[in-house]
Design a protein around this motif. Structure first.
Motif, PDB file in Angstrom:
ATOM      1  N   LEU A  37       0.813  -1.221   0.000  1.00  0.00           N
ATOM      2  CA  LEU A  37       0.000   0.000   0.000  1.00  0.00           C
ATOM      3  C   LEU A  37       0.847   1.272   0.000  1.00  0.00           C
ATOM      4  CD1 LEU A  37      -2.790  -0.953   2.566  1.00  0.00           C
ATOM      5  CD2 LEU A  37      -2.873  -1.052   0.077  1.00  0.00           C
ATOM      6  N   ALA A  38       2.153   1.128  -0.101  1.00  0.00           N
ATOM      7  CA  ALA A  38       3.050   2.281  -0.060  1.00  0.00           C
ATOM      8  C   ALA A  38       3.362   2.792  -1.464  1.00  0.00           C
ATOM      9  CB  ALA A  38       4.346   1.894   0.636  1.00  0.00           C
ATOM     10  N   LEU A  39       3.783   4.038  -1.515  1.00  0.00           N
ATOM     11  CA  LEU A  39       4.274   4.623  -2.758  1.00  0.00           C
ATOM     12  C   LEU A  39       5.607   3.990  -3.119  1.00  0.00           C
ATOM     13  CD1 LEU A  39       3.990   8.315  -1.575  1.00  0.00           C
ATOM     14  CD2 LEU A  39       2.381   7.155  -3.044  1.00  0.00           C
ATOM     15  N   THR A  40       6.055   4.197  -4.325  1.00  0.00           N
ATOM     16  CA  THR A  40       7.434   3.839  -4.671  1.00  0.00           C
ATOM     17  C   THR A  40       8.329   5.003  -4.242  1.00  0.00           C
ATOM     18  OG1 THR A  40       7.355   4.840  -6.869  1.00  0.00           O
ATOM     19  CG2 THR A  40       6.674   2.517  -6.687  1.00  0.00           C
ATOM     20  N   LYS A  41       9.618   4.753  -4.092  1.00  0.00           N
ATOM     21  CA  LYS A  41      10.560   5.827  -3.745  1.00  0.00           C
ATOM     22  C   LYS A  41      10.515   6.936  -4.793  1.00  0.00           C
ATOM     23  CE  LYS A  41      13.780   2.836  -1.336  1.00  0.00           C
ATOM     24  NZ  LYS A  41      15.124   2.266  -1.312  1.00  0.00           N
ATOM     25  N   GLU A  42      10.418   6.552  -6.051  1.00  0.00           N
ATOM     26  CA  GLU A  42      10.405   7.523  -7.140  1.00  0.00           C
ATOM     27  C   GLU A  42       9.157   8.408  -7.089  1.00  0.00           C
ATOM     28  OE1 GLU A  42      12.984   4.226  -7.754  1.00  0.00           O
ATOM     29  OE2 GLU A  42      10.803   4.159  -7.587  1.00  0.00           O
ATOM     30  N   MET A  43       8.006   7.798  -6.832  1.00  0.00           N
ATOM     31  CA  MET A  43       6.772   8.578  -6.732  1.00  0.00           C
ATOM     32  C   MET A  43       6.827   9.545  -5.556  1.00  0.00           C
ATOM     33  SD  MET A  43       3.666   5.935  -7.550  1.00  0.00           S
ATOM     34  CE  MET A  43       2.432   7.148  -7.107  1.00  0.00           C
ATOM     35  N   LEU A  44       7.329   9.072  -4.440  1.00  0.00           N
ATOM     36  CA  LEU A  44       7.419   9.912  -3.259  1.00  0.00           C
ATOM     37  C   LEU A  44       8.335  11.108  -3.517  1.00  0.00           C
ATOM     38  CD1 LEU A  44       6.598  10.305  -0.311  1.00  0.00           C
ATOM     39  CD2 LEU A  44       8.543   8.872   0.326  1.00  0.00           C
ATOM     40  N   ALA A  45       9.481  10.860  -4.132  1.00  0.00           N
ATOM     41  CA  ALA A  45      10.423  11.941  -4.422  1.00  0.00           C
ATOM     42  C   ALA A  45       9.818  12.950  -5.399  1.00  0.00           C
ATOM     43  CB  ALA A  45      11.717  11.367  -4.991  1.00  0.00           C
ATOM     44  N   ALA A  46       9.167  12.471  -6.447  1.00  0.00           N
ATOM     45  CA  ALA A  46       8.569  13.368  -7.440  1.00  0.00           C
ATOM     46  C   ALA A  46       7.435  14.181  -6.836  1.00  0.00           C
ATOM     47  CB  ALA A  46       8.060  12.567  -8.635  1.00  0.00           C
ATOM     48  N   ARG A  48       7.032  15.070  -3.692  1.00  0.00           N
ATOM     49  CA  ARG A  48       7.517  16.022  -2.691  1.00  0.00           C
ATOM     50  C   ARG A  48       8.210  17.230  -3.312  1.00  0.00           C
ATOM     51  NH1 ARG A  48       8.840  12.482   2.408  1.00  0.00           N
ATOM     52  NH2 ARG A  48       6.670  12.309   3.078  1.00  0.00           N
ATOM     53  N   LYS A  49       8.726  17.095  -4.527  1.00  0.00           N
ATOM     54  CA  LYS A  49       9.373  18.223  -5.202  1.00  0.00           C
ATOM     55  C   LYS A  49       8.293  19.045  -5.887  1.00  0.00           C
ATOM     56  CE  LYS A  49      13.754  15.997  -5.803  1.00  0.00           C
ATOM     57  NZ  LYS A  49      14.762  15.484  -6.692  1.00  0.00           N
ATOM     58  N   LYS A  50       8.166  20.268  -5.471  1.00  0.00           N
ATOM     59  CA  LYS A  50       7.118  21.132  -6.013  1.00  0.00           C
ATOM     60  C   LYS A  50       7.223  21.238  -7.522  1.00  0.00           C
ATOM     61  CE  LYS A  50       6.766  23.707  -1.834  1.00  0.00           C
ATOM     62  NZ  LYS A  50       5.696  24.169  -1.165  1.00  0.00           N
ATOM     63  N   GLY A  51       6.078  21.093  -8.167  1.00  0.00           N
ATOM     64  CA  GLY A  51       6.019  21.234  -9.615  1.00  0.00           C
ATOM     65  C   GLY A  51       6.359  19.992 -10.404  1.00  0.00           C
ATOM     66  N   ARG A  52       6.797  18.920  -9.748  1.00  0.00           N
ATOM     67  CA  ARG A  52       7.178  17.709 -10.471  1.00  0.00           C
ATOM     68  C   ARG A  52       5.992  16.794 -10.728  1.00  0.00           C
ATOM     69  NH1 ARG A  52      12.428  15.262  -9.636  1.00  0.00           N
ATOM     70  NH2 ARG A  52      11.665  13.972 -11.312  1.00  0.00           N
ATOM     71  N   MET A  53       4.975  16.837  -9.837  1.00  0.00           N
ATOM     72  CA  MET A  53       3.808  15.977 -10.018  1.00  0.00           C
ATOM     73  C   MET A  53       2.613  16.644  -9.346  1.00  0.00           C
ATOM     74  SD  MET A  53       3.111  11.994  -8.852  1.00  0.00           S
ATOM     75  CE  MET A  53       4.717  11.463  -9.348  1.00  0.00           C
ATOM     76  N   SER A  54       1.549  16.807 -10.104  1.00  0.00           N
ATOM     77  CA  SER A  54       0.330  17.396  -9.545  1.00  0.00           C
ATOM     78  C   SER A  54      -0.387  16.363  -8.677  1.00  0.00           C
ATOM     79  CB  SER A  54      -0.599  17.857 -10.667  1.00  0.00           C
ATOM     80  OG  SER A  54      -1.142  16.730 -11.339  1.00  0.00           O
ATOM     81  N   CYS A  55      -1.317  16.847  -7.859  1.00  0.00           N
ATOM     82  CA  CYS A  55      -2.119  15.939  -7.023  1.00  0.00           C
ATOM     83  C   CYS A  55      -2.901  14.967  -7.897  1.00  0.00           C
ATOM     84  CB  CYS A  55      -3.073  16.731  -6.138  1.00  0.00           C
ATOM     85  SG  CYS A  55      -2.256  17.606  -4.806  1.00  0.00           S
ATOM     86  N   ARG A  56      -3.412  15.461  -9.014  1.00  0.00           N
ATOM     87  CA  ARG A  56      -4.184  14.616  -9.930  1.00  0.00           C
ATOM     88  C   ARG A  56      -3.312  13.520 -10.539  1.00  0.00           C
ATOM     89  NH1 ARG A  56      -8.887  16.419 -13.617  1.00  0.00           N
ATOM     90  NH2 ARG A  56      -9.041  17.731 -11.797  1.00  0.00           N
ATOM     91  N   ASP A  57      -2.107  13.890 -10.985  1.00  0.00           N
ATOM     92  CA  ASP A  57      -1.182  12.904 -11.550  1.00  0.00           C
ATOM     93  C   ASP A  57      -0.738  11.900 -10.486  1.00  0.00           C
ATOM     94  OD1 ASP A  57      -1.328  14.093 -14.037  1.00  0.00           O
ATOM     95  OD2 ASP A  57       0.543  15.223 -13.786  1.00  0.00           O
ATOM     96  N   TYR A  58      -0.500  12.411  -9.289  1.00  0.00           N
ATOM     97  CA  TYR A  58      -0.106  11.555  -8.170  1.00  0.00           C
ATOM     98  C   TYR A  58      -1.178  10.498  -7.902  1.00  0.00           C
ATOM     99  CZ  TYR A  58       0.495  10.536  -3.148  1.00  0.00           C
ATOM    100  OH  TYR A  58       0.608   9.930  -1.925  1.00  0.00           O
ATOM    101  N   ALA A  59      -2.435  10.933  -7.838  1.00  0.00           N
ATOM    102  CA  ALA A  59      -3.536  10.002  -7.574  1.00  0.00           C
ATOM    103  C   ALA A  59      -3.658   8.972  -8.688  1.00  0.00           C
ATOM    104  CB  ALA A  59      -4.851  10.762  -7.407  1.00  0.00           C
ATOM    105  N   ALA A  60      -3.542   9.407  -9.933  1.00  0.00           N
ATOM    106  CA  ALA A  60      -3.650   8.484 -11.072  1.00  0.00           C
ATOM    107  C   ALA A  60      -2.512   7.464 -11.051  1.00  0.00           C
ATOM    108  CB  ALA A  60      -3.651   9.261 -12.382  1.00  0.00           C
ATOM    109  N   ARG A  61      -1.295   7.928 -10.807  1.00  0.00           N
ATOM    110  CA  ARG A  61      -0.150   7.008 -10.766  1.00  0.00           C
ATOM    111  C   ARG A  61      -0.261   6.044  -9.590  1.00  0.00           C
ATOM    112  NH1 ARG A  61       5.505   9.703 -11.409  1.00  0.00           N
ATOM    113  NH2 ARG A  61       6.066   7.518 -11.231  1.00  0.00           N
ATOM    114  N   PHE A  62      -0.745   6.543  -8.454  1.00  0.00           N
ATOM    115  CA  PHE A  62      -0.900   5.669  -7.289  1.00  0.00           C
ATOM    116  C   PHE A  62      -1.960   4.610  -7.563  1.00  0.00           C
ATOM    117  CE2 PHE A  62      -2.577   4.356  -3.204  1.00  0.00           C
ATOM    118  CZ  PHE A  62      -1.410   4.022  -2.535  1.00  0.00           C
TER     119      PHE A  62
END
Length: 110
Positions: A37-46, A48-62
């Motif tokens: 149920l955890a994120l990948t390290k890459e997803m978490l890093a992206a 947390r860096k502002k502008g690298r992944m929107s909330c919408r993209d984050y939810a879709a990738r998760f």
């Protein structure tokens, strides 16, 4: 249920271990780390860096990650029955627990 990338046994300087009272099963609770149920390290890093992944993209990738991991088949419902998901995010809007719960229990499934 620990849904963090690093569980209580890991020494992540940012998160640290879970409270001993939770780990030790005090208050009638047990502890289980569910890395599925955890994120990948890459997803978490992206994320947390502002502008690298929107909330919408984050939810879709998760959600795609949860489908790929087949969590509904990999995690026994008995393990998570009456459970509580742990997360390390300070802000609710940044927490993945809701996404994990919705992936495991989609609308209409009990």
């Amino acid at each position: 249920m620990d849904s963090r990338l690093w569980g209580a046994g890991d020494r992540d300087s940012r998160v640290g271990p879970a409270a001993p009272s939770v780990e030790g099963g005090s208050y009638g609770m047990g502890y289980v780390h569910l890395p599925a149920l955890a994120l990948t390290k890459e997803m978490l890093a992206a994320y947390r860096k502002k502008g690298r992944m929107s909330c919408r993209d984050y939810a879709a990738r998760f959600n795609d990650l949860m489908v790929a991991r087949r969590i509904e088949e990999e995690i026994d419902p008995v393990v998570i029955e009456d459970g509580c998901l742990l997360c390390s995010e300070a802000e609710l809007r940044r927490c993945h627990r809701r996404l994990a719960a919705e992936s495991y229990w989609p609308a209409g499934r009990t």
